[in-house]
Design a protein around this motif. Structure first.
Motif, PDB file in Angstrom:
ATOM      1  N   ASP A   1      39.242  34.668  51.215  1.00 58.30           N
ATOM      2  CA  ASP A   1      38.871  33.367  50.661  1.00 58.30           C
ATOM      3  C   ASP A   1      39.270  33.186  49.196  1.00 58.30           C
ATOM      4  O   ASP A   1      38.840  32.252  48.535  1.00 58.30           O
ATOM      5  N   CYS A   2      40.103  34.079  48.677  1.00 58.32           N
ATOM      6  CA  CYS A   2      40.587  33.993  47.303  1.00 58.32           C
ATOM      7  C   CYS A   2      42.080  34.329  47.290  1.00 58.32           C
ATOM      8  O   CYS A   2      42.624  34.784  48.285  1.00 58.32           O
TER       9      CYS A   2
ATOM     10  N   SER B   1      45.250  36.157  44.687  1.00 60.93           N
ATOM     11  CA  SER B   1      45.659  36.877  43.489  1.00 60.93           C
ATOM     12  C   SER B   1      47.140  36.584  43.267  1.00 60.93           C
ATOM     13  O   SER B   1      47.920  36.544  44.218  1.00 60.93           O
TER      14      SER B   1
ATOM     15  N   HIS C   1      39.825  39.127  49.401  1.00 58.38           N
ATOM     16  CA  HIS C   1      38.411  38.862  49.657  1.00 58.38           C
ATOM     17  C   HIS C   1      37.685  38.615  48.332  1.00 58.38           C
ATOM     18  O   HIS C   1      38.117  39.086  47.277  1.00 58.38           O
ATOM     19  N   GLU C   2      36.566  37.917  48.387  1.00 56.46           N
ATOM     20  CA  GLU C   2      35.758  37.643  47.198  1.00 56.46           C
ATOM     21  C   GLU C   2      35.359  38.936  46.491  1.00 56.46           C
ATOM     22  O   GLU C   2      35.413  39.029  45.269  1.00 56.46           O
TER      23      GLU C   2
ATOM     24  N   ARG D   1      38.143  40.096  44.430  1.00 56.73           N
ATOM     25  CA  ARG D   1      38.280  39.282  43.220  1.00 56.73           C
ATOM     26  C   ARG D   1      37.311  39.767  42.145  1.00 56.73           C
ATOM     27  O   ARG D   1      37.659  39.899  40.978  1.00 56.73           O
ATOM     28  N   GLN D   2      36.094  40.069  42.545  1.00 56.10           N
ATOM     29  CA  GLN D   2      35.098  40.583  41.597  1.00 56.10           C
ATOM     30  C   GLN D   2      35.541  41.926  41.022  1.00 56.10           C
ATOM     31  O   GLN D   2      35.394  42.179  39.831  1.00 56.10           O
TER      32      GLN D   2
ATOM     33  N   ASN E   1      38.206  41.326  38.439  1.00 58.69           N
ATOM     34  CA  ASN E   1      37.614  40.842  37.186  1.00 58.69           C
ATOM     35  C   ASN E   1      37.002  41.972  36.371  1.00 58.69           C
ATOM     36  O   ASN E   1      37.049  41.961  35.148  1.00 58.69           O
TER      37      ASN E   1
END
Length: 81
Positions: free
Chosen positions: A10-11, A13, A50-51, A54-55, A58
């Motif tokens: 759902d994200c 890069s 995936h979310e 992404r975390q 970050n």
């Protein structure tokens, strides 16, 4: 022929394209002849993630994630993190 695939990714890069050499994706001049150097772009690769990934990016940076064990072309994969 087209396919529709349901996926939990759902994200996205952005990173270097997988199919081009560095000289083919950095500093690409798309200007008209005679105006070289005015319309220069860099081509990016877009990779679904995936979310939770992404975390992780970050917190730890893209390089740490990119070097992890994952398959960027598998849209049905489980999270690598």
């Amino acid at each position: 022929m087209s396919y529709l695939v349901a996926t939990a990714l759902d994200c996205f890069s952005l990173f270097a394209p997988m199919v081009l050499g560095r000289e083919d994706y950095l500093g690409v001049d798309v200007g008209i002849p005679g105006h070289e150097g005015h319309d220069v772009i860099n081509i990016q690769g877009m990779y679904p993630i995936h979310e939770v990934e992404r975390q992780f990016i970050n917190e730890h940076g893209l390089e740490a994630f990119w070097k992890s064990d994952w398959e960027p072309t598998d849209v049905l994969r489980r999270p690598a993190i």
